[in-house]
Scaffold this motif. Structure first.
Motif, short mmCIF file in Angstrom:
data_model
loop_
_atom_site.label_atom_id
_atom_site.label_comp_id
_atom_site.label_asym_id
_atom_site.label_seq_id
_atom_site.Cartn_x
_atom_site.Cartn_y
_atom_site.Cartn_z
N UNK A 1 0.83 -1.21 0.00
CA UNK A 1 0.00 0.00 0.00
C UNK A 1 0.87 1.27 0.00
N UNK A 2 1.99 1.22 0.72
CA UNK A 2 2.85 2.40 0.81
C UNK A 2 3.76 2.51 -0.41
N UNK A 3 4.46 1.44 -0.74
CA UNK A 3 5.49 1.51 -1.78
C UNK A 3 4.90 1.46 -3.19
N UNK A 4 3.84 0.65 -3.38
CA UNK A 4 3.30 0.47 -4.72
C UNK A 4 2.10 1.37 -5.02
N UNK A 5 1.27 1.63 -4.00
CA UNK A 5 0.03 2.37 -4.24
C UNK A 5 0.15 3.84 -3.86
N UNK A 6 1.09 4.15 -2.97
CA UNK A 6 1.29 5.54 -2.58
C UNK A 6 0.51 5.97 -1.36
N UNK A 7 0.09 5.01 -0.54
CA UNK A 7 -0.62 5.37 0.69
C UNK A 7 0.32 6.10 1.64
N UNK B 1 18.50 -3.07 -1.34
CA UNK B 1 19.17 -2.01 -2.10
C UNK B 1 18.74 -2.02 -3.56
N UNK B 2 17.54 -2.55 -3.83
CA UNK B 2 17.08 -2.65 -5.22
C UNK B 2 16.80 -1.29 -5.84
N UNK B 3 16.58 -0.28 -5.02
CA UNK B 3 16.19 1.02 -5.56
C UNK B 3 17.26 1.71 -6.37
N UNK C 1 18.97 4.32 -7.24
CA UNK C 1 19.03 5.78 -7.04
C UNK C 1 18.10 6.27 -5.95
N UNK C 2 17.24 5.40 -5.41
CA UNK C 2 16.37 5.82 -4.31
C UNK C 2 16.42 4.77 -3.20
N UNK C 3 16.10 5.20 -2.00
CA UNK C 3 16.28 4.40 -0.79
C UNK C 3 15.16 3.38 -0.64
N UNK C 4 15.50 2.08 -0.76
CA UNK C 4 14.48 1.03 -0.57
C UNK C 4 14.82 0.15 0.62
N UNK C 5 15.70 0.64 1.51
CA UNK C 5 15.96 -0.11 2.73
C UNK C 5 14.70 -0.19 3.58
N UNK C 6 14.76 -1.05 4.59
CA UNK C 6 13.68 -1.13 5.59
C UNK C 6 12.35 -1.54 4.95
N UNK C 7 12.42 -2.63 4.17
CA UNK C 7 11.22 -3.17 3.52
C UNK C 7 10.61 -2.13 2.58
N UNK C 8 11.47 -1.47 1.81
CA UNK C 8 11.09 -0.52 0.76
C UNK C 8 10.56 0.81 1.31
N UNK C 9 10.69 1.04 2.61
CA UNK C 9 10.24 2.31 3.17
C UNK C 9 11.27 3.41 2.96
N UNK C 10 12.56 3.11 3.16
CA UNK C 10 13.58 4.14 3.17
C UNK C 10 13.64 4.84 4.52
N UNK C 11 14.73 5.54 4.76
CA UNK C 11 14.95 6.18 6.06
C UNK C 11 13.89 7.21 6.40
N UNK D 1 14.11 -11.90 -5.65
CA UNK D 1 14.54 -10.52 -5.45
C UNK D 1 15.37 -10.04 -6.62
N UNK D 2 15.28 -8.75 -6.90
CA UNK D 2 16.13 -8.09 -7.89
C UNK D 2 16.12 -8.80 -9.24
N UNK D 3 14.93 -9.19 -9.71
CA UNK D 3 14.82 -9.80 -11.02
C UNK D 3 14.83 -11.30 -11.00
N UNK D 4 15.67 -11.89 -10.12
CA UNK D 4 15.67 -13.32 -9.90
C UNK D 4 15.92 -14.16 -11.13
N UNK D 5 15.23 -15.29 -11.18
CA UNK D 5 15.46 -16.31 -12.20
C UNK D 5 15.16 -15.77 -13.59
N UNK D 6 14.12 -14.97 -13.75
CA UNK D 6 13.78 -14.46 -15.08
C UNK D 6 14.92 -13.61 -15.65
N UNK D 7 15.51 -12.75 -14.82
CA UNK D 7 16.62 -11.92 -15.28
C UNK D 7 17.82 -12.78 -15.65
N UNK D 8 18.10 -13.80 -14.83
CA UNK D 8 19.23 -14.68 -15.12
C UNK D 8 19.00 -15.46 -16.41
N UNK D 9 17.77 -15.89 -16.65
CA UNK D 9 17.46 -16.63 -17.87
C UNK D 9 17.63 -15.73 -19.10
#
Length: 403
Positions: free
Chosen positions: A139-145, A172-174, A176-186, A323-331
């Motif tokens: 709700x916070x990271x994807x929807x903007x709540x 650290x997937x972000x 250029x932007x902070x996605x630490x703390x379960x995608x919340x950021x500091x 995480x970070x693309x996973x198997x699809x990216x590797x394939x």
């Protein structure tokens, strides 16, 4: 340790930051499963991802992972009553809470911790629900709540811990932007901390890291690649992998009355941390580039990098979170490297290159992985190597140059 049917039934709560069905957590799962009695009932609680269209595929991959890598036969069920081992992992924390809180599953999970019976393994989204408050990450990271907490299951309160559990703490997937703390950021986490109940802390679990709490001896072990971070009012205590402390000490840290634990080198007896799939992909890509650099490319070394990447794809095929693309990216990278390899290899070196790839294709077909085998054949064709299947085995040719 409680007894059941003449055999020990351990009381354990395991919280994982991520990687719950990846090679990085295999040894943790094996160590925990090794404590179970013979014939133990093991349940995969699929609620957090049950809304997804591919829920059945996620469950099937997870069951294969636990059977093949851990040696544990697992049933998919929404009923955890009496189970010796319960696992729940990726998905939506709030979707799970809407179905667990106030219902029989939430009550059963709390009873397991309170009575110190059974093994309960909660990872990623499910781990997020364990504390007194939950991050509604989608709700916070994807929807903007607006940043806010949802009431959690309160599994830690019988242990004297007033805390919210935040997995993916070092994400650290972000880039250029902070996605630490379960995608919340500091910024957002600092704001949300002010809304926690008085005296509550945040327990951050890094990715590919497990926190193993023995409910009977009241000891805690940190295993994996990262650490457990106890955060309170902006200050943090770090318990790196290899740490063992008592729950009493953890309670003091959460209450702000204990001393911070500085990062330390894990003991020499600790198993080396397993590479993540993303790290392996980047390593193979670097080796591939190095093999083809310079005036005298080495196609055989480049082929070895491709073969290692394919082997890692097989090892990580059961990963349900990716995480970070996973198997699809590797394939996708595997296909790209094969095509590039065929394009740049000198004609005199083709046999050294093509024959290992044909052997790989034969292995893929033999194990039923036809999609990757076909992709390999198509990539070789784009690079100028045509493969024809005959009664005597595969035959390859290169079309004559134009003109």
């Amino acid at each position: 340790m409680r007894e059941r049917g003449g055999q020990a039934v351990p009381g354990m709560l395991v919280l994982m930051g991520s990687g719950e069905t990846s090679p990085t957590m295999v040894e943790v799962h094996r160590a925990v499963a090794g404590r179970l009695r013979s014939g133990a009932r093991a349940v995969l609680l699929d609620t957090p991802y049950a809304f997804q269209e591919n829920a059945a595929d996620i469950s099937a991959r997870a069951c294969r992972y636990f059977e093949r890598s851990v040696g544990l036969r697992v049933e998919v069920s929404g009923d955890v009553t009496g189970a010796d081992w319960v696992f729940s992992g990726p998905g939506s924390p709030t979707y799970a809470l809407d179905r667990w809180a106030g219902g029989p599953v939430g009550g059963d999970l709390r009873a397991r911790v309170r009575s110190r019976r059974g093994v309960t393994v909660l990872a990623s989204a499910a781990a997020c629900t364990a504390g007194l408050a939950t991050v509604p990450v989608y709700e916070i990271y994807k929807v903007g709540a607006e940043p806010h907490w949802r009431p959690g299951l309160g599994l830690l309160e019988p242990l004297g811990l007033r805390a919210a559990v935040v997995p993916h703490f070092d994400n650290a997937e972000g880039g250029t932007h902070d996605t630490r703390f379960c995608y919340l950021g500091e910024r957002r986490l600092a704001r949300m901390e002010r809304d926690l109940p008085p005296g509550a802390a945040v327990l951050g679990v890094d990715e590919h890291t497990a926190v193993l709490i023995d409910l009977v001896s009241e000891t805690l072990d940190v295993a994996g690649r990262g650490g457990l971070i106890v955060r309170r009012a902006g200050s943090s205590a770090v318990l790196p992998a290899g740490t063992r402390i008592g729950l009493a000490e953890l309670r003091r840290l959460a209450e702000g009355t204990g001393a911070a634990v500085l990062p330390a080198t894990p003991p020499p007896t600790a198993a080396p941390a397993c590479e993540t799939l993303e790290e392996t992909v980047r390593s193979c890509e670097r080796r591939f580039a190095a093999a083809l650099a310079g005036p005298e490319p080495d196609p055989a070394a480049a082929a070895r990098a491709v073969l290692r990447l394919e082997a890692e794809l097989v090892r990580w095929a059961a990963d349900t979170e990716e995480d970070a693309g996973g198997v699809d990216e590797a394939r996708d990278l595997l296909r790209l490297l094969i095509a590039r390899l065929a394009e740049v290899a000198p004609a005199t070196s083709l046999r050294r290159l093509v024959e290992p790839l044909l052997a790989l294709r034969d292995d893929l077909r033999g194990s039923g992985r036809y999609e990757i085998a076909d992709a390999l054949r198509q990539a070789m064709a784009k690079g100028g190597v045509l493969v024809e299947d005959t009664s005597d085995g595969p035959r390859w040719t290169t079309p004559p140059a134009d003109g």
